[in-house]
Design an enzyme around this catalytic site. Structure first.
Site, mmCIF file in Angstrom:
data_model
loop_
_atom_site.group_PDB
_atom_site.id
_atom_site.type_symbol
_atom_site.label_atom_id
_atom_site.label_comp_id
_atom_site.label_asym_id
_atom_site.label_seq_id
_atom_site.Cartn_x
_atom_site.Cartn_y
_atom_site.Cartn_z
ATOM 1 N N ASP A 44 0.727 -1.123 0.073
ATOM 2 C CA ASP A 44 -0.050 0.006 0.010
ATOM 3 C C ASP A 44 0.963 1.304 0.047
ATOM 4 O O ASP A 44 2.265 1.057 -0.261
ATOM 5 C CB ASP A 44 -0.799 0.154 1.263
ATOM 6 C CG ASP A 44 -2.306 0.571 0.844
ATOM 7 O OD1 ASP A 44 -2.182 1.887 0.437
ATOM 8 O OD2 ASP A 44 -3.314 -0.080 1.155
ATOM 9 N N HIS B 221 -2.520 3.001 -4.599
ATOM 10 C CA HIS B 221 -2.435 2.369 -3.643
ATOM 11 C C HIS B 221 -0.901 2.122 -3.571
ATOM 12 O O HIS B 221 -0.309 0.921 -3.089
ATOM 13 C CB HIS B 221 -3.029 1.286 -2.674
ATOM 14 C CG HIS B 221 -4.472 1.950 -2.155
ATOM 15 N ND1 HIS B 221 -4.424 2.332 -0.823
ATOM 16 C CD2 HIS B 221 -5.412 1.627 -2.858
ATOM 17 C CE1 HIS B 221 -5.973 2.725 -0.525
ATOM 18 N NE2 HIS B 221 -6.499 2.236 -1.824
ATOM 19 N N GLU C 92 -9.660 2.384 -5.432
ATOM 20 C CA GLU C 92 -9.358 3.881 -5.183
ATOM 21 C C GLU C 92 -8.149 4.375 -5.948
ATOM 22 O O GLU C 92 -7.071 4.470 -5.241
ATOM 23 C CB GLU C 92 -9.062 3.827 -3.596
ATOM 24 C CG GLU C 92 -10.311 3.633 -2.732
ATOM 25 C CD GLU C 92 -10.040 3.762 -1.278
ATOM 26 O OE1 GLU C 92 -11.181 4.169 -0.627
ATOM 27 O OE2 GLU C 92 -9.267 3.004 -0.871
HETATM 28 C C1 ACM Z 1 -10.826 -0.888 0.198
HETATM 29 O O1 ACM Z 1 -11.476 -0.702 1.287
HETATM 30 N N1 ACM Z 1 -10.252 0.323 -0.306
HETATM 31 C C2 ACM Z 1 -10.919 -2.032 -0.444
#
Ligand code: ACM
Length: 543
Positions: A179, A250, A317
């Site tokens: 991440d 991420h 995201e």
């Molecule tokens: C997530 O909670 N962004 C998968």
């Protein structure tokens, strides 16, 4: 039906009768073909806890035996456990996993001392009531995501969580390995991913709106041998480890390690560090051939370490600002003829969809990956509520239901000031118990695509094992029952009965040393007074 305090509840119990059977030093262990590894785990856990040598025998005849064997007439993961007063215990499984789950039931029947690591000097109860338990899981994917990226979980703690999953008949461990805030798996051909990406100089203390910092450097990563050990340990417990390498968002830790992975025509990525704050970083991967080759190399090593059918590529995201501003990304959009930045993200994910399929694996990703259309065989983790899961299942894709409003265990467990670093919605033990993974209205064909459910443990505000335990337990026990047991519709579920069984289960968790949230609220040392969280009142949200 008397459930004899089992969690998760089994399908059926005949008994218990007043008589029973007591294991002793002379009780022999007869492990049939296919049950050898369960016999090994059984001696190491139950045997050590109760001081039972469990000498091996070939035939169960003669009484005083614990017999494990396969019976192909039972279904996958199904088992039947029979305790007969004069003969002993017989656990018959439809497959080796079924026998293993049957052993977990026997452990619960023996009482809380069976969950200790060594026999107490006062001795332990070794009696089991005479009964027959007939059992099988509702879902084949009964998962837990551990976010080892935001806060690293040392290998020993991961192995402990494997044991905790096994004790609850959960069978998938989804490891969120990368991440913005950290890269946690050694990649030999790209050593800077861990040399640089596996640590950060400080961390936000509390939610991202908090003014506080923890100035202690934080980090850690798993070597190839660490991963091999975790995978082997999990496999002996019939748990599949699904790795996640999150792309194309991420990814700040990876870009900090290798600045050329970022959008270098928009930002000076050489100045970027591993992120020390929470949220979603704007620094995403550049849509270049170099990045694809780099990550193919990453995934090649990942496939060598993790034998799971599914490999998770994230896909959630991914902010599009940098791609919008990047002449290189815009040229790429034109060259590929894809539909803007969203199309670029789909192109990225679909590349790895095909790449994994060509190597006999199946891609799974967060529900954003649905937006660009998916190859046959790819599956979806539905986290933004149920809608993604419904759409995927109706389109013929397998789905794992893990909606943030329901089963994100970072969300607080009670209202009020006492919950440590409280974020998200109030999701009580009862709320989790009443969670239903198959949304109403799903066609029968689509419902068959619901592989199961998963509880997600995001660790932005969980700095250590105690904080993780607090958020996860006791709610994981309720989740395990949702994933394993044949529960009625949510409104008809017997939560009072579950709470009664939980009284016995808390004693098991105590014996295991789990720092759960007590029903009366946090213990003084479990509070974090004054550390800001971000409680959500109405809209479902991640941190
Ligand atoms: C997530 O909670 N962004 C998968």
């Amino acid at each position: 039906m008397d459930l004899v305090d089992l969690v998760p509840a089994p399908r059926a119990v005949e008994g218990p009768h007043r008589c029973g059977f007591a294991l002793d030093e002379g009780t022999a262990l007869c492990a049939g073909p296919g049950t050898e590894s369960t016999a090994r785990v059984l001696r190491a856990t139950l045997g050590a806890a109760l001081g039972l040598p469990l000498p091996p025998v070939r035939e169960p005849g003669g009484g005083n035996a614990l017999e494990l064997r396969l019976d192909g007439t039972l279904g996958p993961e199904a088992y039947r456990l029979t305790v007969a007063p004069t003969h002993g215990v017989e656990i018959v499984g439809g497959d080796p996993a079924g026998v293993f789950w049957g052993v977990q039931t026997l452990r619960q029947l023996l009482g809380p001392d069976a969950f200790r690591s060594a026999r107490l000097p006062r001795g332990a109860t070794r009696g089991v009531p005479a009964l027959v338990v007939t059992d099988a899981p509702r879902f084949r994917w009964r998962g837990v995501l551990l976010d080892v990226a935001r806060h690293f979980m040392p290998k020993g703690d991961v192995l402990r969580y494997v044991d905790l999953l096994a004790a609850h008949k959960l069978n998938v461990l989804h490891l969120h390995l990368t991440d913005d805030q950290g890269w946690r798996v050694e990649i030999e051909r790209h050593p800077r991913l861990t040399e640089v990406g596996a640590w950060r100089p400080r961390s936000k203390w509390g939610h991202r709106d908090s003014p506080y910092w923890n100035e202690t450097p934080h980090g850690g990563y798993y070597t190839h041998d660490d991963i091999r050990e975790i995978v082997a340990y999990a496999a002996e417990r019939h748990i599949t480890v699904v790795p996640e390498i999150d792309v194309p968002g991420h990814s700040q830790a990876a870009i900090a390690a290798y600045p050329e992975l970022g959008n270098t025509d928009v930002v000076d990525t050489s100045a970027l560090g591993v992120w020390d704050d929470w949220g979603v970083s704007p620094h995403v991967l550049a849509p270049t051939e170099h990045v694809l080759r780099f990550y193919e190399g990453v995934f090649e090593e990942v496939l060598g370490l993790f034998p799971s059918a599914f490999v998770h590529v994230g896909g959630d995201e991914c902010p599009k600002d940098q791609w919008r501003k990047s002449p290189a990304a815009q040229a790429r959009i034109a060259e590929l003829g894809v539909d803007g930045e969203d199309g670029l993200q789909s192109w990225f994910v679909r590349h790895f969809d095909r790449w994994l399929a060509a190597r006999g694996r199946r891609l799974i990703g967060w529900d954003e990956i649905l937006e660009g259309g998916l190859a046959e065989g790819a599956a979806v983790s539905s986290w933004r509520g149920h809608a993604g899961g419904i759409a995927a299942a109706e389109a013929g894709h397998d789905v794992v239901m893990c909606p943030s409003p329901d089963v994100y265990l970072d969300h607080r467990q009670a209202p009020g000031e006492d919950e440590p670093m409280p974020i998200g919605h109030v999701r009580t033990l009862e709320d989790v118990y009443r969670y239903e993974p198959v949304p109403p209205g799903l066609s029968e064909a689509a419902a068959a695509h619901v592989l199961g459910a998963q509880a997600n443990v995001w660790t932005e505000v969980m700095q250590d094992r105690g904080r993780v335990d607090y958020q996860v337990f006791p709610r994981l026990a309720a989740f395990a029952e949702v994933a394993w047991s044949a529960l009625p519709a949510p409104a008809d579920r017997d939560f009072a009965g579950f709470e009664r069984r939980m009284a016995a289960h808390y004693a098991r968790l105590d014996a295991l040393g789990v720092d759960y949230r007590p029903p009366s609220g946090p213990r003084p040392w479990q509070r974090r007074p004054g550390v800001p969280g971000r409680p959500a009142e109405d809209s479902p949200t991640n941190v």
